[in-house]
Design an enzyme around this catalytic site. Structure first.
Site, mmCIF file in Angstrom:
data_model
loop_
_atom_site.group_PDB
_atom_site.id
_atom_site.type_symbol
_atom_site.label_atom_id
_atom_site.label_comp_id
_atom_site.label_asym_id
_atom_site.label_seq_id
_atom_site.Cartn_x
_atom_site.Cartn_y
_atom_site.Cartn_z
ATOM 1 N N TYR A 99 0.816 -1.214 0.000
ATOM 2 C CA TYR A 99 0.000 0.000 0.000
ATOM 3 C C TYR A 99 0.855 1.271 0.000
ATOM 4 C CZ TYR A 99 -4.323 -2.536 1.141
ATOM 5 O OH TYR A 99 -5.418 -3.359 1.129
ATOM 6 N N LYS A 125 2.463 -13.294 6.706
ATOM 7 C CA LYS A 125 2.467 -14.334 5.672
ATOM 8 C C LYS A 125 3.929 -14.686 5.384
ATOM 9 C CE LYS A 125 0.280 -16.877 2.713
ATOM 10 N NZ LYS A 125 -0.387 -18.097 3.161
ATOM 11 N N ASP A 154 -3.479 -16.540 6.574
ATOM 12 C CA ASP A 154 -4.644 -17.321 6.120
ATOM 13 C C ASP A 154 -5.220 -18.134 7.266
ATOM 14 O OD1 ASP A 154 -2.168 -18.469 5.852
ATOM 15 O OD2 ASP A 154 -2.737 -19.878 4.304
ATOM 16 N N ASP A 170 -5.861 -4.735 6.598
ATOM 17 C CA ASP A 170 -7.010 -4.173 5.893
ATOM 18 C C ASP A 170 -8.100 -5.238 5.779
ATOM 19 O OD1 ASP A 170 -8.590 -2.494 4.452
ATOM 20 O OD2 ASP A 170 -7.423 -2.573 2.606
#
Ligand code: NAP
Length: 446
Positions: free
Chosen positions: A161, A236, A312, A336
């Site tokens: 971002y 992640k 996840d 987000d």
């Protein structure tokens, strides 16, 4: 005293100062507000009524906020000759430290950055803080929504971002791909797999020690100050080792280095659990469940347990084991997605509060947009801005007023007196206007 271009410096109230690394809150702080576009004026009027009502009830006139209007969006454009985000607005927020805002429209057309992104970047508001809790009676898609009670600290300035992107087919993008393919990853057997297709667009994902630790420090201080059981680093890192994986590693290192007396890692807790009762558990969670009748055990010395979860898996965890999580700290993109998913789980996407925070500056805001079709109709739910106001009151240390507001909201929802958005999902509810809902909350306080 700061000189503004078009704002008159407030004549009443006292400025919040930072002394010895701490904001000093007077009994009459000057707090700038941005009303916002679209439904902004409706929800601002409602939120102000609720906050002022709670402060008056809690402190009987001893404390009050001196509201100071500043401008952004369409109202700013009218006052500042077409400028949507005047310098006065940045200067006022930096000067007065705490501010609150409604939603802003990003003007359509070339050359305009999102006003919200501009505010975050210019003021270095590196943490987006989103608490998620359930109010009894709110329709939710899950069976036990009350089990989720988390606060998400999302990094606000880095990651994919950061806005470093190169459009496919442009000269700079082609140059970058060529450089990466030929100089950075020359075609040997191992790196050939990583070759970038020549017809790609490129985005850059920077994640720094500074950005990660700034956010993580804010999160751990929050957890320690409020005596919360755990802080989970969501990343992640199994795939993106040097960005997301590093975020996790830098977090653990910093927590142990700077907060050793207040934290215990999940691995250390695991060893402690085994030492306590000699069990050899099959899984970590299994061990903790054994210790506390099916509930995960915390540290016996009350320290904050530091854990990490792959992003996840975390989306499953908040659904399947929501009560094992408390404070969450995560990079920008994960945060987000996770913030909205968690808010939806408690049925409160339309009333999810948020704040963007820097070292001291706190800009509290409604998390939804300007919902233009409802503008001026006095019908939308002001809950998001009101609950952002609760976060702001807590930031000021005015917990009594904050509690009056949450109690008032809870009671009003249980009475099934709600705005149209909740009304359409609740049987036997009474539909209130935005302003009537605010008045009901004030009436229900204490
Ligand atoms: P939106 O304004 O959030 O509205 C989408 C829908 O969400 C509304 O039609 C309404 O759904 C529901 N909703 C939003 N706020 C509500 C409230 N207070 N009470 C009840 N329901 C509410 O999103 P958008 O239409 O995509 O964006 C409109 C503008 O807002 C854009 O210019 C965008 O750039 C801006 N925006 C600003 C911010 C910000 O300032 N932080 C954030 C997001 C978007 P129903 O019609 O189904 O009732």
């Amino acid at each position: 005293m700061t000189k503004f271009e078009k704002l008159s410096y407030p004549t009443k109230g006292t400025k919040i100062e930072v002394k010895d690394g701490k904001p000093q809150i007077p009994n009459d702080p000057i707090i700038p507000f941005i009303e916002g576009d679209g439904i902004g004026p409706d929800i601002w009027r409602a939120a102000k009524m609720v906050m002022d009502g709670a402060i008056a009830k809690a402190y009987g006139g001893k404390k009050r906020i001196e509201w100071f209007e500043i401008y952004a969006g369409e109202k700013a454009a009218a006052k500042y000759d077409g400028r949507y985000m005047p310098q006065d607005t940045f200067d006022a927020i930096t000067h007065f430290i705490v501010a609150i805002k409604g939603p802003l429209t990003t003007p359509v057309g070339g050359g305009f950055r999102s006003l919200n992104v501009t505010l975050r970047q210019e003021l270095d508001l590196f943490a987006c803080v989103r608490p998620v809790r359930y109010f009894k009676g709110v329709p939710s898609p899950v069976r036990q929504p009350e089990k989720l009670d988390v606060i998400i600290f999302r990094e606000n300035t880095e990651d994919v971002y950061a806005g470093i992107e190169f459009r496919q087919g442009t000269e700079v993008c082609d140059k970058l791909i060529k450089h990466l393919n030929e100089d950075v990853m020359p075609g040997n057997k191992e790196t050939a797999k990583k070759r970038i297709r020549l017809d790609s667009g490129i985005g850059i994902k920077p994640i720094s020690i500074t950005g990660s630790n700034n956010l993580q420090r804010k999160a751990i201080r929050w957890a320690i100050a409020r005596d919360l059981p755990s802080l989970t680093l969501v990343h992640k890192g199994n795939i993106m080792k040097y960005t997301e994986g590093a975020f996790k590693d830098w977090g653990y290192e910093m927590f142990v280095r700077e907060f050793r007396d207040n934290v215990i890692t999940e691995d250390e807790l695991w060893d402690q659990a085994k030492a306590d009762d000699g069990v050899t558990p099959i899984t970590k969670e299994g061990a903790f469940a054994h210790l506390r009748g099916g509930k995960p055990a915390g540290d016996r010395n009350g320290r904050v347990v530091i854990k990490d979860r792959i992003a996840d898996s975390m989306f499953q965890q908040v659904l399947l084991r929501p009560d094992e999580y408390s404070v969450i700290s995560t990079p920008n993109l994960n945060g987000d997605y996770l913030s909205d998913a968690c808010a939806a789980q408690v049925g409160g996407l339309g009333m999810a509060p948020g704040a963007n925070m820097g070292e001291f500056v706190g800009l509290f805001e409604a998390t939804h947009g300007t919902a233009p079709k409802y503008a001026g109709k006095d019908m939308v739910n002001p809950g998001s801005l009101i609950l952002s106001g609760v976060m702001m009151l807590e930031y000021l240390g005015w917990d009594e007023a904050a509690k009056l507001v949450t109690d008032g909201i809870q009671k009003t929802i249980l009475q099934k007196r709600v705005t149209y958005d909740l009304h359409r999902q609740m049987e036997g509810a009474v539909k209130l206007k935005c302003s009537e809902y605010a008045a009901a909350i004030v009436e229900n306080m204490g």
